[in-house]
Design a protein around this motif. Structure first.
Motif, PDB file in Angstrom:
ATOM      1  N   LEU A   1       0.830  -1.204   0.000  1.00  0.00           N
ATOM      2  CA  LEU A   1       0.000   0.000   0.000  1.00  0.00           C
ATOM      3  C   LEU A   1       0.864   1.254   0.000  1.00  0.00           C
ATOM      4  O   LEU A   1       0.584   2.224  -0.708  1.00  0.00           O
ATOM      5  CB  LEU A   1      -0.921   0.009   1.225  1.00  0.00           C
ATOM      6  CG  LEU A   1      -2.218  -0.799   1.170  1.00  0.00           C
ATOM      7  CD1 LEU A   1      -2.947  -0.705   2.498  1.00  0.00           C
ATOM      8  CD2 LEU A   1      -3.106  -0.320   0.031  1.00  0.00           C
ATOM      9  N   LEU A   2       1.906   1.244   0.820  1.00  0.00           N
ATOM     10  CA  LEU A   2       2.801   2.400   0.907  1.00  0.00           C
ATOM     11  C   LEU A   2       3.516   2.627  -0.425  1.00  0.00           C
ATOM     12  O   LEU A   2       3.618   3.763  -0.901  1.00  0.00           O
ATOM     13  CB  LEU A   2       3.816   2.184   2.028  1.00  0.00           C
ATOM     14  CG  LEU A   2       3.258   2.111   3.449  1.00  0.00           C
ATOM     15  CD1 LEU A   2       4.318   1.601   4.417  1.00  0.00           C
ATOM     16  CD2 LEU A   2       2.765   3.475   3.892  1.00  0.00           C
ATOM     17  N   ALA A   3       4.020   1.544  -1.018  1.00  0.00           N
ATOM     18  CA  ALA A   3       4.736   1.665  -2.290  1.00  0.00           C
ATOM     19  C   ALA A   3       3.797   2.122  -3.406  1.00  0.00           C
ATOM     20  O   ALA A   3       4.156   2.973  -4.228  1.00  0.00           O
ATOM     21  CB  ALA A   3       5.388   0.329  -2.641  1.00  0.00           C
ATOM     22  N   ALA A   4       2.587   1.582  -3.418  1.00  0.00           N
ATOM     23  CA  ALA A   4       1.639   1.940  -4.466  1.00  0.00           C
ATOM     24  C   ALA A   4       1.230   3.408  -4.362  1.00  0.00           C
ATOM     25  O   ALA A   4       1.077   4.093  -5.381  1.00  0.00           O
ATOM     26  CB  ALA A   4       0.403   1.045  -4.383  1.00  0.00           C
ATOM     27  N   ALA A   5       1.056   3.906  -3.131  1.00  0.00           N
ATOM     28  CA  ALA A   5       0.669   5.308  -2.944  1.00  0.00           C
ATOM     29  C   ALA A   5       1.739   6.245  -3.481  1.00  0.00           C
ATOM     30  O   ALA A   5       1.439   7.254  -4.133  1.00  0.00           O
ATOM     31  CB  ALA A   5       0.401   5.586  -1.470  1.00  0.00           C
ATOM     32  N   ALA A   6       3.003   5.920  -3.208  1.00  0.00           N
ATOM     33  CA  ALA A   6       4.095   6.764  -3.690  1.00  0.00           C
ATOM     34  C   ALA A   6       4.184   6.726  -5.216  1.00  0.00           C
ATOM     35  O   ALA A   6       4.392   7.751  -5.874  1.00  0.00           O
ATOM     36  CB  ALA A   6       5.412   6.316  -3.065  1.00  0.00           C
ATOM     37  N   GLU A   7       3.997   5.523  -5.788  1.00  0.00           N
ATOM     38  CA  GLU A   7       4.107   5.389  -7.235  1.00  0.00           C
ATOM     39  C   GLU A   7       2.955   6.089  -7.950  1.00  0.00           C
ATOM     40  O   GLU A   7       3.160   6.805  -8.940  1.00  0.00           O
ATOM     41  CB  GLU A   7       4.131   3.909  -7.613  1.00  0.00           C
ATOM     42  CG  GLU A   7       4.289   3.663  -9.108  1.00  0.00           C
ATOM     43  CD  GLU A   7       4.373   2.189  -9.448  1.00  0.00           C
ATOM     44  OE1 GLU A   7       4.413   1.865 -10.658  1.00  0.00           O
ATOM     45  OE2 GLU A   7       4.395   1.360  -8.506  1.00  0.00           O
ATOM     46  N   GLU A   8       1.744   5.893  -7.453  1.00  0.00           N
ATOM     47  CA  GLU A   8       0.576   6.454  -8.127  1.00  0.00           C
ATOM     48  C   GLU A   8       0.513   7.976  -7.997  1.00  0.00           C
ATOM     49  O   GLU A   8       0.049   8.670  -8.901  1.00  0.00           O
ATOM     50  CB  GLU A   8      -0.691   5.826  -7.550  1.00  0.00           C
ATOM     51  CG  GLU A   8      -0.833   4.348  -7.897  1.00  0.00           C
ATOM     52  CD  GLU A   8      -1.985   3.690  -7.167  1.00  0.00           C
ATOM     53  OE1 GLU A   8      -2.736   4.413  -6.469  1.00  0.00           O
ATOM     54  OE2 GLU A   8      -2.144   2.465  -7.291  1.00  0.00           O
ATOM     55  N   SER A   9       0.977   8.502  -6.855  1.00  0.00           N
ATOM     56  CA  SER A   9       0.930   9.953  -6.656  1.00  0.00           C
ATOM     57  C   SER A   9       2.114  10.660  -7.284  1.00  0.00           C
ATOM     58  O   SER A   9       2.079  11.877  -7.511  1.00  0.00           O
ATOM     59  CB  SER A   9       0.888  10.276  -5.158  1.00  0.00           C
ATOM     60  OG  SER A   9       2.093   9.878  -4.519  1.00  0.00           O
ATOM     61  N   GLY A  10       3.192   9.903  -7.540  1.00  0.00           N
ATOM     62  CA  GLY A  10       4.406  10.506  -8.059  1.00  0.00           C
ATOM     63  C   GLY A  10       5.142  11.339  -7.034  1.00  0.00           C
ATOM     64  O   GLY A  10       5.989  12.173  -7.387  1.00  0.00           O
ATOM     65  N   CYS A  11       4.845  11.116  -5.752  1.00  0.00           N
ATOM     66  CA  CYS A  11       5.467  11.902  -4.674  1.00  0.00           C
ATOM     67  C   CYS A  11       6.487  11.063  -3.912  1.00  0.00           C
ATOM     68  O   CYS A  11       6.277   9.864  -3.694  1.00  0.00           O
ATOM     69  CB  CYS A  11       4.399  12.383  -3.692  1.00  0.00           C
ATOM     70  SG  CYS A  11       3.177  13.488  -4.405  1.00  0.00           S
ATOM     71  N   PRO A  12       7.572  11.669  -3.478  1.00  0.00           N
ATOM     72  CA  PRO A  12       8.508  10.948  -2.617  1.00  0.00           C
ATOM     73  C   PRO A  12       7.867  10.678  -1.266  1.00  0.00           C
ATOM     74  O   PRO A  12       6.945  11.387  -0.851  1.00  0.00           O
ATOM     75  CB  PRO A  12       9.691  11.912  -2.489  1.00  0.00           C
ATOM     76  CG  PRO A  12       9.089  13.266  -2.709  1.00  0.00           C
ATOM     77  CD  PRO A  12       7.983  13.075  -3.705  1.00  0.00           C
ATOM     78  N   SER A  13       8.337   9.649  -0.599  1.00  0.00           N
ATOM     79  CA  SER A  13       7.737   9.268   0.677  1.00  0.00           C
ATOM     80  C   SER A  13       8.804   9.015   1.725  1.00  0.00           C
ATOM     81  O   SER A  13       9.863   8.467   1.433  1.00  0.00           O
ATOM     82  CB  SER A  13       6.880   8.015   0.516  1.00  0.00           C
ATOM     83  OG  SER A  13       6.333   7.603   1.762  1.00  0.00           O
ATOM     84  N   ALA A  14       8.504   9.405   2.946  1.00  0.00           N
ATOM     85  CA  ALA A  14       9.348   9.063   4.086  1.00  0.00           C
ATOM     86  C   ALA A  14       9.072   7.619   4.484  1.00  0.00           C
ATOM     87  O   ALA A  14       8.150   6.979   3.964  1.00  0.00           O
ATOM     88  CB  ALA A  14       9.066  10.009   5.247  1.00  0.00           C
ATOM     89  N   ALA A  15       9.861   7.097   5.388  1.00  0.00           N
ATOM     90  CA  ALA A  15       9.681   5.730   5.872  1.00  0.00           C
ATOM     91  C   ALA A  15       8.634   5.693   6.983  1.00  0.00           C
ATOM     92  O   ALA A  15       8.346   6.710   7.617  1.00  0.00           O
ATOM     93  CB  ALA A  15      11.015   5.193   6.399  1.00  0.00           C
TER      94      ALA A  15
END
Length: 311
Positions: A248-262
């Motif tokens: 879910l975390l990986a998909a959210a970052a990929e779909e939004s095109g936004c970098p993500s913290a851990a």
């Protein structure tokens, strides 16, 4: 404590030192009453290498914060009947198994602390299970300022925020808007909004909350930030780890095109929150139980001589 040598004594002896004074001294830790119930950390995931790593480190932090507390972790069942896990080791017990063992050993019913920052789907089942044993389930760990601190640190570690607003150096990748992602549906997103306000005050950028398990929620939050003028939004998971599917975390970052913290993981403040939540739930006076009543059938000592003994 200071050490003074006594003439004629074979070894030096300790004499009490003066108590630290001033507004910035560390507060003294409260004593755990003898016979207090154990802290049972309810993990919203099956036992696995990643979840065990986070949980064991958090329990280590709890014991370092409050020496003498007895700790154990209960996971979701992975098989078997009647909610019981089959073939699990002492480090992979379910909440039901640990509550059953405490009852059969005649020990105080453990205080159950859910390892989630806010509302989550497993809480209803956890409360129902605890009610069968008369166990107390504490509040979730958030909203709380320490969670905002933990998210801030994870953002700074990813290069998405300044570690300290007082430091004026520039970070080229710093986010000018943050989506605080969580799991647990809309109730979790609503509760995360409070922590989001605390985080916004720390970062001086807009923060909106979104639920990873609601399709389109993260995308809508990103679009909202861009409408507000944010050009470099970032995702900040308000999840400890075990309660959220990594996909879910990986998909959210990929779909939004936004970098993500851990995720927050075993951050020190999370362990402190677990300890303080447990302490707040302790009764004023707890009965004492003999050591001979503390060992369960397979040798795991629920009084602190087993795997999760106080260090």
């Amino acid at each position: 404590m200071s050490t003074a040598a006594i003439p004629g004594a074979p070894l030096p002896v300790r004499t009490p030192g003066s108590r630290a004074r001033g507004r910035h001294r560390r507060p003294e830790r409260p004593e755990i009453p003898a016979g207090s119930p154990a802290l049972l950390l309810a993990v919203p995931a099956a036992a696995g290498p990643e979840s065990r790593s986070v949980v064991e480190e958090l329990l280590s932090i709890v014991r370092s914060e409050q020496n003498g507390v007895l700790t154990a972790a209960g996971y979701l069942p992975t098989g078997g009947t009647d909610g019981q896990q089959t073939g699990g080791t002492a480090a992979e017990r379910t909440v039901a198994e640990l509550l059953t063992e405490a009852a059969e050993a005649g020990l105080p019913t453990p205080v159950v602390v859910p390892l989630v920052p806010g509302p989550h789907g497993f809480l209803a089942e956890l409360h129902a299970l605890a009610a069968e044993y008369g166990a107390q389930v504490t509040d979730t760990l958030g909203p709380h300022p320490l969670l905002a601190e933990a998210v801030h640190v994870r953002l700074s570690e990813a290069g998405l925020a300044r570690a300290d607003r007082a430091r004026l150096f520039a970070i080229a990748t710093a986010a000018d808007g943050v989506v605080l992602t969580t799991v647990g549906g809309q109730p979790a997103a609503d509760a995360a909004g409070i922590t989001g306000m605390l985080l916004a005050a720390r970062l001086a950028v807009p923060v909106v909350a979104a639920a990873l398990d609601i399709p389109g929620s993260v995308a809508e939050a990103v679009a909202h930030l861009k409408e507000m003028g944010a050009q470099n939004p970032a995702l900040a998971p308000l999840v400890i780890g075990p309660e959220a599917d990594a996909e879910l975390l990986a998909a959210a970052a990929e779909e939004s095109g936004c970098p993500s913290a851990a995720p927050l993981g075993a951050y020190q403040a999370v362990g402190q929150l677990v300890a303080s939540t447990y302490l707040a739930a302790l009764p004023a006076v707890a009965p004492d139980f003999g050591a001979d009543e503390a060992e369960d059938a397979d040798g795991t000592d629920l009084r602190g001589n087993g795997r999760h003994a106080a260090q």
